[in-house]
Write an enzyme that holds these catalytic residues in place. Structure first.
Site, PDB file in Angstrom:
ATOM      1  N   THR A  89       0.798  -1.227   0.000  1.00 15.41           N
ATOM      2  CA  THR A  89       0.000   0.000   0.000  1.00 15.41           C
ATOM      3  C   THR A  89       0.829   1.273   0.000  1.00 15.41           C
ATOM      4  OG1 THR A  89      -0.158  -0.155   2.420  1.00 15.41           O
ATOM      5  CG2 THR A  89      -1.973  -1.080   1.132  1.00 15.41           C
ATOM      6  N   LEU A  97       6.956   0.279   2.508  1.00 15.02           N
ATOM      7  CA  LEU A  97       6.821   0.924   3.808  1.00 15.02           C
ATOM      8  C   LEU A  97       5.630   0.402   4.593  1.00 15.02           C
ATOM      9  CD1 LEU A  97       7.551   4.678   2.978  1.00 15.02           C
ATOM     10  CD2 LEU A  97       9.144   2.923   3.783  1.00 15.02           C
ATOM     11  N   SER A  98       4.586   0.011   3.902  1.00 16.64           N
ATOM     12  CA  SER A  98       3.382  -0.424   4.592  1.00 16.64           C
ATOM     13  C   SER A  98       2.591  -1.340   3.680  1.00 16.64           C
ATOM     14  CB  SER A  98       2.531   0.785   4.990  1.00 16.64           C
ATOM     15  OG  SER A  98       1.445   0.401   5.806  1.00 16.64           O
ATOM     16  N   SER A  99       1.848  -2.251   4.302  1.00 15.55           N
ATOM     17  CA  SER A  99       1.059  -3.188   3.513  1.00 15.55           C
ATOM     18  C   SER A  99      -0.160  -3.603   4.306  1.00 15.55           C
ATOM     19  CB  SER A  99       1.895  -4.413   3.142  1.00 15.55           C
ATOM     20  OG  SER A  99       2.262  -5.136   4.306  1.00 15.55           O
TER      21      SER A  99
END
Length: 327
Positions: A89, A97-99
């Site tokens: 994401t 960095l983010s998921s």
């Protein structure tokens, strides 16, 4: 799921895709020990938490988003949101960095958290807000706190949660320090990888509280005795998460695996032992132990935190096979 016309109503398509996802998770037995989670996954709309995401393609990533002018692309976005896969994401310079985690793994973790009605929960790593929404659906908004270091992540998590009708407490801060103003907590769950157990989490847990956290490619379930003592074993489940930013995190130079047979180098359980004993055993020593002990499953390993000491062990916290956790 079969074919659908591109102009099918998005809400209908999302509901159908969500029901199919729940059936897939159900078939795996993820929440057999706590079937209440089935209702949460059936109710919370994952697509609202991933208004866009990235999928790997040849040469990089493809962005899928819900506001695409192409109805076929929008349908692909909805269908992808309900696949049982992790979704990237947030990317920066090619770094993840983010998921949004794989839903079946989230179901495993939530069931393993062993929440009870009335519990308060701290989530470390807000991500998209989807996991916090599942917790809030089960426990109520006021009993769920989620924290993340990145203000952009927490702001987007708030928006996603509000769009789905949930309003847990979202805090911007260092997850390794917990959220002392909201403590004590009955349960703490981390959705980012660490290499040690933050002492703040023990101090912010009620006696008898449970901490579930990814560590060394596994999931660690700790029972907290008090602010200076916790102990527990790994679950059988493998887990690979984005490292925690701002606190204790995995890392270091690549290990030199010369002399280790290829079969072991490619074995997930051996690589788990390597991660757990990094800085204490060299790979050849780890391999000898692994073979000698019958290639142990994750459940035979555990972690003890006592005062200023923190160590991993095989079979027995006071037995012959124990290693300080890598810093």
């Amino acid at each position: 799921m079969g074919g659908h016309a591109p102009d099918r109503e998005p809400d209908d398509l999302a509901a159908s895709a969500r029901a199919a996802l729940v059936r897939r998770i159900d078939a795996n037995g993820a929440w057999a020990a706590d079937p209440v989670w089935r209702e949460a996954f059936a109710a919370v709309p994952r697509h609202l938490f991933v208004p866009y995401y990235y999928v790997g393609v040849a040469g990089g990533y493809e962005r899928r988003w819900g506001e695409s002018p192409d109805p076929v692309a929008r349908e692909r976005w909805i269908r992808g949101a309900y696949q049982d896969t992790p979704l990237a994401t947030r990317l920066r310079d090619g770094e993840l960095l983010s998921s949004s985690s794989q839903p079946s793994l989230m179901a495993d973790m939530l069931a393993a958290l062993r929440v009870q009605d009335g519990n308060t929960v701290l989530e470390i790593g807000a991500g998209t807000g989807y996991n916090a929404a599942l917790l809030a659906h089960r426990l109520g908004d006021d009993r769920v706190t989620t924290v993340d270091l990145d203000p952009e992540i927490t702001e987007s998590a708030r928006r996603h949660l509000a769009a789905a009708g949930y309003h847990p407490v979202v805090v911007t801060g260092d997850g390794a320090r917990g959220v002392p103003e909201r403590a004590p907590f009955d349960r703490i769950i981390a959705t980012c990888a660490l290499s040690t157990v933050p002492r703040a989490w023990l101090a912010q847990s009620r006696p008898g509280g449970r901490i579930l956290m990814p560590l060394a490619t596994g999931l660690m379930a700790l029972t907290v005795t008090d602010a200076g003592h916790a102990e527990g074993r790994f679950l059988h489940t493998p887990a690979y998460f984005v490292p925690l930013r701002g606190g204790s995190r995995p890392g270091g130079e690549p290990l030199q695996l010369g002399g280790v047979p290829r079969r072991a180098r490619e074995d997930d359980l051996f690589r788990f032992l390597l991660a757990l004993t990094r800085g204490t055993l060299d790979p050849q020593e780890a391999h000898s132990l692994w073979e000698q002990e019958g290639r142990p499953q994750r459940e035979r390993y555990g972690i003890t935190v006592r005062g200023d000491r923190e160590w991993a062990w095989l079979d027995d916290p006071e037995g012959p096979y124990a290693w300080p956790l890598p810093s």
